[in-house]
Design an enzyme around this catalytic site. Sequence first.
Site, PDB file in Angstrom:
ATOM      1  N   GLY A  18      43.871  25.067  39.547  1.00  0.00           N
ATOM      2  CA  GLY A  18      43.949  26.011  38.429  1.00  0.00           C
ATOM      3  C   GLY A  18      45.259  26.767  38.462  1.00  0.00           C
ATOM      4  O   GLY A  18      45.934  26.842  39.493  1.00  0.00           O
ATOM      5  N   ASN A  44      47.936  29.998  38.268  1.00  0.00           N
ATOM      6  CA  ASN A  44      47.928  31.335  38.866  1.00  0.00           C
ATOM      7  C   ASN A  44      47.152  32.291  37.985  1.00  0.00           C
ATOM      8  O   ASN A  44      47.337  32.328  36.768  1.00  0.00           O
ATOM      9  CB  ASN A  44      49.354  31.855  39.030  1.00  0.00           C
ATOM     10  CG  ASN A  44      50.123  31.126  40.101  1.00  0.00           C
ATOM     11  OD1 ASN A  44      51.034  30.382  39.813  1.00  0.00           O
ATOM     12  ND2 ASN A  44      49.746  31.307  41.353  1.00  0.00           N
ATOM     13  N   GLY A  45      46.241  33.046  38.590  1.00  0.00           N
ATOM     14  CA  GLY A  45      45.442  33.997  37.834  1.00  0.00           C
ATOM     15  C   GLY A  45      44.153  33.414  37.299  1.00  0.00           C
ATOM     16  O   GLY A  45      43.401  34.115  36.633  1.00  0.00           O
ATOM     17  N   SER A  46      43.882  32.133  37.602  1.00  0.00           N
ATOM     18  CA  SER A  46      42.655  31.520  37.079  1.00  0.00           C
ATOM     19  C   SER A  46      41.436  31.866  37.919  1.00  0.00           C
ATOM     20  O   SER A  46      40.313  31.559  37.528  1.00  0.00           O
ATOM     21  CB  SER A  46      42.821  29.998  37.008  1.00  0.00           C
ATOM     22  OG  SER A  46      43.109  29.470  38.293  1.00  0.00           O
ATOM     23  N   GLY A  47      41.626  32.500  39.086  1.00  0.00           N
ATOM     24  CA  GLY A  47      40.481  32.938  39.881  1.00  0.00           C
ATOM     25  C   GLY A  47      40.241  32.150  41.144  1.00  0.00           C
ATOM     26  O   GLY A  47      39.171  32.269  41.746  1.00  0.00           O
ATOM     27  N   LYS A  48      41.217  31.364  41.588  1.00  0.00           N
ATOM     28  CA  LYS A  48      41.012  30.531  42.786  1.00  0.00           C
ATOM     29  C   LYS A  48      40.763  31.384  44.026  1.00  0.00           C
ATOM     30  O   LYS A  48      39.840  31.131  44.805  1.00  0.00           O
ATOM     31  CB  LYS A  48      42.220  29.613  43.005  1.00  0.00           C
ATOM     32  CG  LYS A  48      42.524  28.677  41.841  1.00  0.00           C
ATOM     33  CD  LYS A  48      43.552  27.633  42.202  1.00  0.00           C
ATOM     34  CE  LYS A  48      44.892  28.222  42.597  1.00  0.00           C
ATOM     35  NZ  LYS A  48      45.546  28.941  41.485  1.00  0.00           N
ATOM     36  N   GLU A  83      45.425  27.607  49.555  1.00  0.00           N
ATOM     37  CA  GLU A  83      46.880  27.449  49.338  1.00  0.00           C
ATOM     38  C   GLU A  83      47.621  27.355  50.665  1.00  0.00           C
ATOM     39  O   GLU A  83      48.673  27.976  50.864  1.00  0.00           O
ATOM     40  CB  GLU A  83      47.426  28.624  48.515  1.00  0.00           C
ATOM     41  CG  GLU A  83      46.749  28.847  47.179  1.00  0.00           C
ATOM     42  CD  GLU A  83      47.247  27.890  46.094  1.00  0.00           C
ATOM     43  OE1 GLU A  83      47.996  26.955  46.436  1.00  0.00           O
ATOM     44  OE2 GLU A  83      46.881  28.075  44.932  1.00  0.00           O
TER      45      GLU A  83
END
Length: 691
Positions: A281, A283-287, A395
């Site tokens: 996803g 950046n900022g998608s909630g991973k 990550e």
Amino acid sequence: MAPSGSSDTRRLSAGSPPVSQRRSGPLQPDELAHAAVMAALCAATAIIAVVVPFAAGLSLLGTVPMGLLAYRHRLRVLIAATVAGAVIAFLIAGMGGFMTVVDCAYIGGLAGIVKRKGRGTFTVFVSAVVAGTVFGVIGTTALLILSRLRHLIFETITANANGTATVLAALPIPGFADAAQMLKDTVATMLRFWPVLIIGTSIWSITFVTLIGWWALSRVLHRLSGVPDVHKLDYSADDAPVAPVPATFRDVRFRYPGADHDAVGPITLTVEPGEHLAITGANGSGKTTLMLLLSGRQPTSGTLERPGAVGLGKFGGTAVVMQHPESQVLGTRVVDDVVWGLPPGTATDVDRLLDEVGLTGLGERDTGGLSGGELQRLAVAGALAREPQLMIADEVTSMVDQAGREGLIQVLSGLTERHRMSLVHITHYNDEADAGDRVVNLTGNADNVQMVETAPAPEAGPALHHSGAPLLEVRGVSHEYGRGTPWASTALRDIDFVVGEGDGVLIHGLNGSGKSTLAWIMAGLLQPSKGSCLLDGRPVAEQVGAVAISFQAARLQLMRSRVDLEIAAAAGFDYHDHRLVERALAAVGLDPTLGLRRIDQLSGGQMRRVVLAGLLARSPRAIILDEPLAGLDAASQRGLLRLLEDLRRNTGLTVVVISHDFAGLEALCPRTINLHAGELAPSPAPTGGAA
């Protein structure tokens, strides 16, 4: 998987009571780590305060680490740190160092506990008076019992007072004879009522010092409380049997405190036992938020079911490996770090684990000498030593070079075949996700990612012509850390090059090649051991701020709680001047409304742009970007590179990029300088590896 109605299924939902966060029992590994670090800081401060002449005032700095421990941890963590720090200080600086650490622990501990409980100055004052009285009574009792010592002390005080009075009386100055007699009478009276003197002096001195420490330390703690660590892993005191998988999400959402939108959700999925699940996803998608939920955080809404407890960090429970390897390695030797925090008596085949992660034969190596990729492999080995049922890799390749990335993926891709465990690998690299048994793509809330992906860079105009005159000159630079000590380590050797005005230069090298050291020298933050670094012909160290630097971890460079406060502080203007804040945000392609958002609500790409906004608003002569694409998804990388290319072309900004990768940087940095083991080397041909 246990059915949802079975009695052994653990369910977390919006309406269920939260799991207690209060710890009990022995100190946990993370608590020991915090206590060790803070004890070392306090002991070092105490030793300097005692050994260095006229440096006693520095002892107040030792209250800060102790205050932080008391503010964030339970009392026994503070006690452990006090014992460790006091012993170290006593061995090096004697009783003076010992008492300095104890005093720092008392003042810092009192301030931290009072602040944590939401009390104020009155509570501190009363506590100080009580403490002063207790210490005074103890001192008085000791002198009552040790009568010979008391008489010796009193005779010494009387002799000093009489000697001083004799000197005063001998001076041919009117009134000094009367003053001398008054001094002798006063001292005699005070010694006659010595218990009152000792108790009163103890109360006054302890109260005075405590209030000064509270005044200073409470401001530090208040500042820290304004920047909540919302991404901190949650410890769960659940005593149920450990069984983190299968984990079933049903319409799960999560919203951070103070936010006006969900960080992730709704999510409906199941992490099955033994599977390798890849989460992708933007950046900022909630991973990262999903990682927190898997590791034990309670959802805001929806239901998250497990057959047992999460067991975060426990043997056979859940293990998390994150993207910054330096923050996960605690042992000084590789073998020590692998077994750190394991239950006593646990049999661990360390050599086998090191072989599995590609660190064969490095068990006795100092962890400080490992590269970024090796540190990350060590973190994986430490996680595997706990034989987890669920491992989360968040990550883990974003901060290592291409060779390190490939090695880590090779290690991760076979874990579920070699171990009875589930692996959740969170990544924004599609080629890494392909190694999983299943891929889940998080689309995220548009509010989280839109500004990073689609916010326009400044309007492109005709390319400006720049003089290309020498701006930054690196002349014969060498640098050695710990110079003159047995721990000396050479980072750079005879580096020599020139960066012209308006240039775009890529300084390339693998992890450990000296790139970051060179960046600090070029920014004037570090003096080279040999050679010079000049800006416009003058030492850059005398012009700190003229060369801006953006660090690899953008979050560590953001010191304020809100975006507008951060930009104003970095740029040096009043945050009430909304026009300047909006102009700074627009310069890096961010919507002006972002100025009122909290820092902890930003995505990785937004944080990096906010750092740039503050730096560029100061109109620096040049800017150095240390791994600017680390941790960003492909869309965020493209947007940031387009922004930097336009800034360099339109404004003549000199850009120096420090990176272990070539991918996508050709237009921004036409020129490449290659580092290998701290020395200049021929630049290799660019290879693939785009995200």
